[in-house]
Design a protein around this motif. Structure first.
Motif, PDB file in Angstrom:
ATOM      1  N   CYS A 107     -28.377   5.825 -50.164  1.00  0.00           N
ATOM      2  CA  CYS A 107     -28.376   4.828 -51.264  1.00  0.00           C
ATOM      3  C   CYS A 107     -30.075   4.855 -52.024  1.00  0.00           C
ATOM      4  O   CYS A 107     -30.737   5.020 -51.192  1.00  0.00           O
ATOM      5  CB  CYS A 107     -28.081   3.536 -50.844  1.00  0.00           C
ATOM      6  SG  CYS A 107     -26.293   3.407 -50.108  1.00  0.00           S
ATOM      7  N   ASP A 108     -30.115   4.176 -53.005  1.00  0.00           N
ATOM      8  CA  ASP A 108     -31.287   3.702 -53.789  1.00  0.00           C
ATOM      9  C   ASP A 108     -31.572   2.454 -53.365  1.00  0.00           C
ATOM     10  O   ASP A 108     -30.808   1.484 -53.389  1.00  0.00           O
ATOM     11  CB  ASP A 108     -31.351   3.846 -55.289  1.00  0.00           C
ATOM     12  CG  ASP A 108     -30.944   5.365 -55.798  1.00  0.00           C
ATOM     13  OD1 ASP A 108     -31.474   6.090 -55.234  1.00  0.00           O
ATOM     14  OD2 ASP A 108     -30.148   5.412 -56.817  1.00  0.00           O
ATOM     15  N   VAL A 109     -32.846   2.157 -52.389  1.00  0.00           N
ATOM     16  CA  VAL A 109     -33.229   0.997 -51.906  1.00  0.00           C
ATOM     17  C   VAL A 109     -34.534   0.500 -52.434  1.00  0.00           C
ATOM     18  O   VAL A 109     -35.544   1.543 -52.329  1.00  0.00           O
ATOM     19  CB  VAL A 109     -33.278   1.259 -50.559  1.00  0.00           C
ATOM     20  CG1 VAL A 109     -33.666  -0.022 -49.694  1.00  0.00           C
ATOM     21  CG2 VAL A 109     -31.947   1.571 -49.794  1.00  0.00           C
ATOM     22  N   GLY A 110     -34.677  -0.757 -52.819  1.00  0.00           N
ATOM     23  CA  GLY A 110     -36.076  -1.529 -53.129  1.00  0.00           C
ATOM     24  C   GLY A 110     -36.361  -2.452 -52.043  1.00  0.00           C
ATOM     25  O   GLY A 110     -35.215  -3.368 -51.822  1.00  0.00           O
ATOM     26  N   ILE A 111     -37.476  -2.818 -51.638  1.00  0.00           N
ATOM     27  CA  ILE A 111     -37.672  -3.811 -50.711  1.00  0.00           C
ATOM     28  C   ILE A 111     -38.826  -4.794 -51.407  1.00  0.00           C
ATOM     29  O   ILE A 111     -39.772  -4.075 -51.846  1.00  0.00           O
ATOM     30  CB  ILE A 111     -38.061  -3.167 -49.339  1.00  0.00           C
ATOM     31  CG1 ILE A 111     -36.930  -2.745 -48.836  1.00  0.00           C
ATOM     32  CG2 ILE A 111     -38.631  -4.527 -48.422  1.00  0.00           C
ATOM     33  CD1 ILE A 111     -37.301  -1.916 -47.361  1.00  0.00           C
ATOM     34  N   LEU A 114     -20.107  -4.995 -51.571  1.00  0.00           N
ATOM     35  CA  LEU A 114     -20.721  -3.895 -50.578  1.00  0.00           C
ATOM     36  C   LEU A 114     -22.201  -3.881 -51.035  1.00  0.00           C
ATOM     37  O   LEU A 114     -23.026  -3.452 -50.160  1.00  0.00           O
ATOM     38  CB  LEU A 114     -19.897  -2.551 -50.869  1.00  0.00           C
ATOM     39  CG  LEU A 114     -20.518  -1.392 -49.880  1.00  0.00           C
ATOM     40  CD1 LEU A 114     -20.167  -1.701 -48.384  1.00  0.00           C
ATOM     41  CD2 LEU A 114     -19.682  -0.172 -50.364  1.00  0.00           C
ATOM     42  N   SER A 115     -22.586  -3.929 -52.472  1.00  0.00           N
ATOM     43  CA  SER A 115     -23.991  -3.743 -52.690  1.00  0.00           C
ATOM     44  C   SER A 115     -24.788  -4.804 -52.031  1.00  0.00           C
ATOM     45  O   SER A 115     -25.833  -4.308 -51.702  1.00  0.00           O
ATOM     46  CB  SER A 115     -24.011  -3.710 -54.155  1.00  0.00           C
ATOM     47  OG  SER A 115     -23.270  -2.874 -54.831  1.00  0.00           O
ATOM     48  N   ILE A 116     -24.187  -5.744 -52.152  1.00  0.00           N
ATOM     49  CA  ILE A 116     -25.062  -7.219 -51.470  1.00  0.00           C
ATOM     50  C   ILE A 116     -25.090  -7.192 -49.864  1.00  0.00           C
ATOM     51  O   ILE A 116     -25.908  -7.130 -49.296  1.00  0.00           O
ATOM     52  CB  ILE A 116     -24.395  -8.485 -51.938  1.00  0.00           C
ATOM     53  CG1 ILE A 116     -24.438  -8.733 -53.336  1.00  0.00           C
ATOM     54  CG2 ILE A 116     -24.942  -9.565 -51.440  1.00  0.00           C
ATOM     55  CD1 ILE A 116     -23.942  -9.774 -54.057  1.00  0.00           C
ATOM     56  N   ALA A 117     -24.051  -6.514 -49.386  1.00  0.00           N
ATOM     57  CA  ALA A 117     -23.807  -6.310 -47.977  1.00  0.00           C
ATOM     58  C   ALA A 117     -24.915  -5.242 -47.431  1.00  0.00           C
ATOM     59  O   ALA A 117     -25.639  -5.643 -46.533  1.00  0.00           O
ATOM     60  CB  ALA A 117     -22.422  -6.049 -47.586  1.00  0.00           C
ATOM     61  N   THR A 118     -24.965  -4.139 -48.368  1.00  0.00           N
ATOM     62  CA  THR A 118     -26.063  -3.041 -47.839  1.00  0.00           C
ATOM     63  C   THR A 118     -27.454  -3.794 -48.046  1.00  0.00           C
ATOM     64  O   THR A 118     -28.300  -3.646 -47.086  1.00  0.00           O
ATOM     65  CB  THR A 118     -25.749  -1.946 -48.651  1.00  0.00           C
ATOM     66  OG1 THR A 118     -25.821  -2.179 -50.205  1.00  0.00           O
ATOM     67  CG2 THR A 118     -24.650  -1.177 -48.493  1.00  0.00           C
ATOM     68  N   ALA A 119     -27.671  -4.579 -48.993  1.00  0.00           N
ATOM     69  CA  ALA A 119     -28.957  -5.175 -49.279  1.00  0.00           C
ATOM     70  C   ALA A 119     -29.300  -6.166 -48.172  1.00  0.00           C
ATOM     71  O   ALA A 119     -30.400  -6.254 -47.747  1.00  0.00           O
ATOM     72  CB  ALA A 119     -28.884  -5.919 -50.595  1.00  0.00           C
ATOM     73  N   LEU A 147     -30.344   4.024 -46.167  1.00  0.00           N
ATOM     74  CA  LEU A 147     -31.689   4.410 -46.657  1.00  0.00           C
ATOM     75  C   LEU A 147     -31.541   6.083 -47.162  1.00  0.00           C
ATOM     76  O   LEU A 147     -32.144   6.486 -48.174  1.00  0.00           O
ATOM     77  CB  LEU A 147     -32.754   4.566 -45.772  1.00  0.00           C
ATOM     78  CG  LEU A 147     -33.409   3.239 -45.374  1.00  0.00           C
ATOM     79  CD1 LEU A 147     -34.568   3.223 -44.430  1.00  0.00           C
ATOM     80  CD2 LEU A 147     -33.963   2.488 -46.768  1.00  0.00           C
ATOM     81  N   THR A 148     -30.575   6.610 -46.541  1.00  0.00           N
ATOM     82  CA  THR A 148     -30.277   8.062 -46.809  1.00  0.00           C
ATOM     83  C   THR A 148     -29.532   8.391 -48.070  1.00  0.00           C
ATOM     84  O   THR A 148     -29.649   9.406 -48.741  1.00  0.00           O
ATOM     85  CB  THR A 148     -29.455   8.694 -45.600  1.00  0.00           C
ATOM     86  OG1 THR A 148     -30.532   8.800 -44.457  1.00  0.00           O
ATOM     87  CG2 THR A 148     -29.323  10.206 -45.798  1.00  0.00           C
TER      88      THR A 148
END
Length: 202
Positions: free
Chosen positions: A69-73, A137-142, A66-67
């Motif tokens: 990366c850009d995150v959407g939920i 990595l992008s999918i893993a973080t999601a 969250l700190t």
């Protein structure tokens, strides 16, 4: 640099990773997350498929993601799951996660989505990656964001309905959860379409 990040780099595009949590449980919503990694940090070395990480490790990584990366939920409710089925509700949650990213004016070139199905009703550039949470990595973080977000929702339900012990099973069809269902019956947060094999009179 992790192998998962190298996978993303080799795409040669700005990636938005998308994954979900909660397709299988008998109760609670399905949650999707969309994550864009802006720059590499050392803590990414610790990231793998969220299912292979301990709850404590996921929580720690959640805050770091969250700190940095850009995150959407995006969330699809139990009512939506029962109305349109779990697959379509999952697509709904994924589209909402992407819309959350768009609302933050975050740019990307392609969506990488975990699994073997493209996101329905999403008209942008996308690619599905089988077992993507162990490759990208992008999918893993999601995956981590979606899992921790959903777990926190289920922990809130455990406070409202302590006798159902959602803190232990997070809504999944464990032996304990099934026994409680047979004894006490379903709640409004249970997925009616998922209970027919367990509750014959439902």
């Amino acid at each position: 640099m992790s192998e998962l990040y190298k996978f993303d780099i080799e795409k040669g595009k700005i990636i938005l990773g998308v994954d979900e949590a909660g397709r299988g449980p008998l109760a609670g919503p399905v949650v999707a997350a969309a994550v864009k990694i802006n720059e590499y940090h050392d803590f990414f070395e610790e990231i793998n498929d969220s299912k292979k990480l301990t709850e404590k490790k996921r929580e720690n990584l959640f805050e770091k993601i969250l700190t940095f990366c850009d995150v959407g939920i995006g969330i699809a409710t139990v009512e939506e799951i029962d109305e349109v089925n779990i697959l379509n509700a999952t697509f709904l949650a994924m589209n909402r996660a992407i819309e959350d990213i768009k609302s933050q004016n975050i740019n990307y070139d392609i969506v990488l989505v975990d699994g073997n199905k493209l996101i329905k009703n999403y008209d942008g550039n996308q690619e599905c990656i089988i077992k993507g949470d162990g490759k990208s990595l992008s999918i893993a973080t999601a995956s981590i964001i979606a899992k921790v977000t959903r777990d926190r929702i289920m922990l809130k339900f455990s406070e409202i309905y302590p006798e159902y012990h959602f803190e232990k099973h997070k809504g999944y069809g464990t032996k304990l959860h099934r026994e409680i269902l047979l004894e006490k019956g379903p709640l409004k947060i249970h997925r009616k379409t998922f209970l027919k094999k367990i509750l014959s009179n439902f």
